[in-house]
Design a protein around this motif. Structure first.
Motif, PDB file in Angstrom:
ATOM      1  N   TYR A  87       0.971   6.223   3.526  1.00 29.03           N
ATOM      2  CA  TYR A  87       1.358   5.279   2.488  1.00 29.03           C
ATOM      3  C   TYR A  87       2.362   5.900   1.521  1.00 29.03           C
ATOM      4  O   TYR A  87       2.366   7.109   1.313  1.00 29.03           O
ATOM      5  CB  TYR A  87       0.121   4.873   1.663  1.00 29.03           C
ATOM      6  N   ALA A  88       3.155   5.041   0.903  1.00 30.82           N
ATOM      7  CA  ALA A  88       3.945   5.413  -0.273  1.00 30.82           C
ATOM      8  C   ALA A  88       3.168   4.880  -1.473  1.00 30.82           C
ATOM      9  O   ALA A  88       2.809   3.703  -1.514  1.00 30.82           O
ATOM     10  CB  ALA A  88       5.335   4.798  -0.214  1.00 30.82           C
ATOM     11  N   PRO A 147       0.962  15.211  -1.439  1.00 29.22           N
ATOM     12  CA  PRO A 147      -0.414  14.736  -1.600  1.00 29.22           C
ATOM     13  C   PRO A 147      -0.443  13.268  -1.988  1.00 29.22           C
ATOM     14  O   PRO A 147       0.552  12.766  -2.509  1.00 29.22           O
ATOM     15  CB  PRO A 147      -0.948  15.611  -2.742  1.00 29.22           C
ATOM     16  N   PRO A 148      -1.539  12.596  -1.723  1.00 30.43           N
ATOM     17  CA  PRO A 148      -2.786  13.082  -1.159  1.00 30.43           C
ATOM     18  C   PRO A 148      -2.826  12.924   0.354  1.00 30.43           C
ATOM     19  O   PRO A 148      -2.087  12.122   0.927  1.00 30.43           O
ATOM     20  CB  PRO A 148      -3.815  12.175  -1.817  1.00 30.43           C
ATOM     21  N   ALA A 149      -3.713  13.674   0.981  1.00 26.89           N
ATOM     22  CA  ALA A 149      -3.925  13.559   2.417  1.00 26.89           C
ATOM     23  C   ALA A 149      -5.327  14.030   2.731  1.00 26.89           C
ATOM     24  O   ALA A 149      -5.831  14.955   2.089  1.00 26.89           O
ATOM     25  CB  ALA A 149      -2.907  14.394   3.187  1.00 26.89           C
ATOM     26  N   ILE A 154       2.943   9.723   0.274  1.00 27.99           N
ATOM     27  CA  ILE A 154       3.928  10.327  -0.618  1.00 27.99           C
ATOM     28  C   ILE A 154       3.695   9.643  -1.959  1.00 27.99           C
ATOM     29  O   ILE A 154       3.623   8.423  -2.047  1.00 27.99           O
ATOM     30  CB  ILE A 154       5.383  10.169  -0.119  1.00 27.99           C
ATOM     31  N   THR A 155       3.495  10.450  -2.965  1.00 33.75           N
ATOM     32  CA  THR A 155       3.211   9.946  -4.299  1.00 33.75           C
ATOM     33  C   THR A 155       4.456  10.100  -5.149  1.00 33.75           C
ATOM     34  O   THR A 155       5.123  11.135  -5.088  1.00 33.75           O
ATOM     35  CB  THR A 155       2.035  10.725  -4.919  1.00 33.75           C
ATOM     36  N   TYR A 156       4.766   9.067  -5.912  1.00 29.41           N
ATOM     37  CA  TYR A 156       5.916   9.161  -6.816  1.00 29.41           C
ATOM     38  C   TYR A 156       5.642   8.350  -8.069  1.00 29.41           C
ATOM     39  O   TYR A 156       4.776   7.485  -8.110  1.00 29.41           O
ATOM     40  CB  TYR A 156       7.205   8.712  -6.121  1.00 29.41           C
ATOM     41  N   PHE A 157       6.391   8.682  -9.094  1.00 26.62           N
ATOM     42  CA  PHE A 157       6.373   7.929 -10.342  1.00 26.62           C
ATOM     43  C   PHE A 157       7.829   7.741 -10.745  1.00 26.62           C
ATOM     44  O   PHE A 157       8.733   8.312 -10.136  1.00 26.62           O
ATOM     45  CB  PHE A 157       5.571   8.665 -11.437  1.00 26.62           C
ATOM     46  N   ARG A 158       8.073   6.939 -11.731  1.00 20.81           N
ATOM     47  CA  ARG A 158       9.441   6.717 -12.200  1.00 20.81           C
ATOM     48  C   ARG A 158       9.632   7.408 -13.548  1.00 20.81           C
ATOM     49  O   ARG A 158       8.779   7.316 -14.427  1.00 20.81           O
ATOM     50  CB  ARG A 158       9.753   5.225 -12.300  1.00 20.81           C
TER      51      ARG A 158
END
Length: 167
Positions: free
Chosen positions: A104-105, A38-40, A6-10
């Motif tokens: 992963y995070a 994504p990604p996977a 899981i992709t994140y930004f602030r």
């Protein structure tokens, strides 16, 4: 065997914003829903696959992280140097494929505008995604509820595992 994240930004207020993308089913297989995190991707490098068969422990961990970083660069189209942190969150068994995913995070130093441009760039070069969603954490539950039949179980499990790991 593969990896996912899981992709994140602030955002400018520090709130996590999660990245979802719509899989282009003309280019990739159905994984139980079109909206993924994504990604996977699977291990596709023969040397890495052979190493997985003979190594365990720290070497294996590095191989999984490396695979996920390569998938990040391929799908998100940003360099791995933009990854601020990568936290192992789960090992998911996927019964329909008799498969496993190490997940992963991934916190990224970026913005929504930069990610939109990266996805546009990816689609120009045959990327796997035809659309994207940027969901602030405060809207996450409603987003998942609205799209529950289009979000694969692995993505839902990863989000739940990550949010619980922070409590």
């Amino acid at each position: 065997v593969g990896t996912a994240g899981i992709t994140y930004f602030r955002d400018h207020n520090g709130e996590p914003v999660y990245v979802f993308a719509t899989r282009d089913l003309s280019k990739v297989s159905d994984i139980g829903g079109r909206i993924e995190t994504p990604p996977a991707g699977y291990f596709d490098d023969k040397a890495m696959i052979d190493s997985l068969k003979t190594n365990v422990g720290p070497v294996t961990s590095k191989l999984f992280r490396e695979n996920e970083m390569r998938e990040f660069e391929e799908e998100i189209r940003l360099p791995r140097s933009r990854i601020k942190s990568m936290q192992l969150i789960s090992l998911v068994r996927i019964p329909r494929n008799n498969d496993f995913s190490v997940d992963y995070a991934i916190e990224v130093n970026t913005s929504e505008e930069e990610l939109r441009e990266a996805f546009r760039s990816s689609s120009k070069y045959g990327g796997e995604h035809s659309g994207q969603f940027f969901v602030p954490e405060r809207e996450l539950e409603g987003f998942i509820t609205r799209h529950r039949t289009n979000i694969p179980p692995r993505a839902k499990a990863d989000i739940t595992a990550y949010l619980l790991s922070r409590e």
